[in-house]
Design a protein around this motif. Sequence first.
Motif, short mmCIF file in Angstrom:
data_model
loop_
_atom_site.label_atom_id
_atom_site.label_comp_id
_atom_site.label_asym_id
_atom_site.label_seq_id
_atom_site.Cartn_x
_atom_site.Cartn_y
_atom_site.Cartn_z
N GLU B 53 17.71 -21.70 -39.28
CA GLU B 53 18.90 -22.34 -38.72
C GLU B 53 18.98 -23.78 -39.22
O GLU B 53 18.03 -24.54 -39.08
N TYR B 54 20.10 -24.12 -39.81
CA TYR B 54 20.29 -25.48 -40.31
C TYR B 54 21.44 -26.13 -39.58
O TYR B 54 22.52 -25.55 -39.45
N ALA B 55 21.21 -27.34 -39.08
CA ALA B 55 22.30 -28.13 -38.52
C ALA B 55 22.27 -29.48 -39.23
O ALA B 55 21.20 -30.08 -39.38
N ASN B 56 23.42 -29.92 -39.70
CA ASN B 56 23.53 -31.14 -40.49
C ASN B 56 22.58 -31.12 -41.68
O ASN B 56 21.98 -32.14 -42.03
N GLY B 57 22.43 -29.97 -42.28
CA GLY B 57 21.60 -29.85 -43.47
C GLY B 57 20.11 -29.85 -43.21
O GLY B 57 19.31 -29.76 -44.14
N GLN B 58 19.72 -29.97 -41.93
CA GLN B 58 18.29 -30.01 -41.62
C GLN B 58 17.86 -28.69 -40.98
O GLN B 58 18.56 -28.14 -40.14
N LEU B 59 16.68 -28.24 -41.38
CA LEU B 59 16.13 -27.02 -40.79
C LEU B 59 15.77 -27.28 -39.34
O LEU B 59 14.98 -28.17 -39.03
N LYS B 60 16.39 -26.53 -38.43
CA LYS B 60 16.15 -26.74 -37.01
C LYS B 60 15.21 -25.70 -36.41
O LYS B 60 14.45 -26.00 -35.50
N ASN B 61 15.32 -24.48 -36.88
CA ASN B 61 14.58 -23.40 -36.26
C ASN B 61 14.36 -22.28 -37.25
O ASN B 61 15.13 -22.13 -38.19
N LYS B 62 13.32 -21.51 -36.98
CA LYS B 62 13.12 -20.27 -37.73
C LYS B 62 13.01 -19.13 -36.74
O LYS B 62 12.29 -19.24 -35.75
N TYR B 63 13.76 -18.10 -36.98
CA TYR B 63 13.72 -16.94 -36.12
C TYR B 63 13.34 -15.72 -36.95
O TYR B 63 13.57 -15.69 -38.15
N GLY B 64 12.77 -14.72 -36.29
CA GLY B 64 12.50 -13.47 -36.98
C GLY B 64 13.79 -12.72 -37.22
O GLY B 64 14.36 -12.76 -38.30
N ASP B 65 14.26 -12.09 -36.19
CA ASP B 65 15.53 -11.38 -36.26
C ASP B 65 16.52 -12.09 -35.35
O ASP B 65 16.18 -12.49 -34.25
N ALA B 66 17.71 -12.21 -35.83
CA ALA B 66 18.73 -12.87 -35.02
C ALA B 66 20.02 -12.07 -35.07
O ALA B 66 20.36 -11.46 -36.09
N PHE B 67 20.69 -12.08 -33.93
CA PHE B 67 22.01 -11.44 -33.84
C PHE B 67 23.05 -12.54 -33.73
O PHE B 67 22.90 -13.45 -32.91
N ILE B 68 24.07 -12.47 -34.56
CA ILE B 68 25.15 -13.46 -34.49
C ILE B 68 26.43 -12.74 -34.11
O ILE B 68 26.81 -11.75 -34.75
N ARG B 69 27.08 -13.22 -33.07
CA ARG B 69 28.34 -12.59 -32.65
C ARG B 69 29.43 -12.95 -33.66
O ARG B 69 29.61 -14.11 -34.02
N GLY B 70 30.17 -11.93 -34.09
CA GLY B 70 31.05 -12.07 -35.23
C GLY B 70 32.13 -13.13 -35.11
O GLY B 70 32.53 -13.72 -36.11
N ASN B 71 32.61 -13.38 -33.90
CA ASN B 71 33.74 -14.30 -33.78
C ASN B 71 33.36 -15.73 -34.16
O ASN B 71 34.23 -16.55 -34.43
N ASN B 72 32.08 -16.03 -34.21
CA ASN B 72 31.64 -17.37 -34.57
C ASN B 72 31.53 -17.59 -36.07
O ASN B 72 31.32 -18.71 -36.52
#
Lengths: 134, 80
Positions: B53-72
């Motif tokens: 996960e990157y916010a403002n170009g910086q690595l914020k988090n690492k996840y194994g599996d992630a689900f992203i809701r499509g509307n976003n």
Amino acid sequence: MADTVTAPITSVEEPLDLVRLCLDEHIYVKLRGDREVRGRLHAFDQHLNLVLGDVEETITTVELDPETKEESVHTTNRKMDMLFVRGDGVILGLIPSILYTAPLPKKLDNHAINLFRPPRERYETPILFDLSKD
Amino acid sequence: MADTVQPKKTPSDFLGAIIGHPVLVKLNSGIIYKGVLACLDGYMNIALEQTEEYANGQLKNKYGDAFIRGNNVLYISAAE
């Protein structure tokens, strides 16, 4: 000879399968409005409406000091026994457990699958809330 | 002359072709997720493996599996 894994390994064919694998697991959900919740996933539906138990909500707010113009980040926690999350607020969901740093189950060995795969009957768990009807 | 008739290509063909490949997903909020595209559906709900996960170009988090809701989802790009 009987195989050690009798049920076929349920592969993740569509994204909601991943959510189904999270049933009865402690999950992390990122919501709109800088909110996140952690809790046990009891039920979900195709809208991502969620029923979570034993929930902790974290609300992140950024406050701007009017004098120093400095931004400070605050977090507020609250706990709830049971929570219904409307699906449209959901951004991201995942299991923050170490098992999920491994690839999806289709690539795990049998031992790991049995560790984190819910018992088979959980796949048949009826959807508690189906808002698509009527 | 040597050009063959291009089969009809649709956005879904592209999405189907990048399943299992590294992708970059940008959300409306500007947050970027990089990972291996496990699968997606008609709502553009996404399952990612090895997610970063990157916010403002910086690595914020690492996840194994992630689900992203499509509307976003703002866009999905084939990474690398």
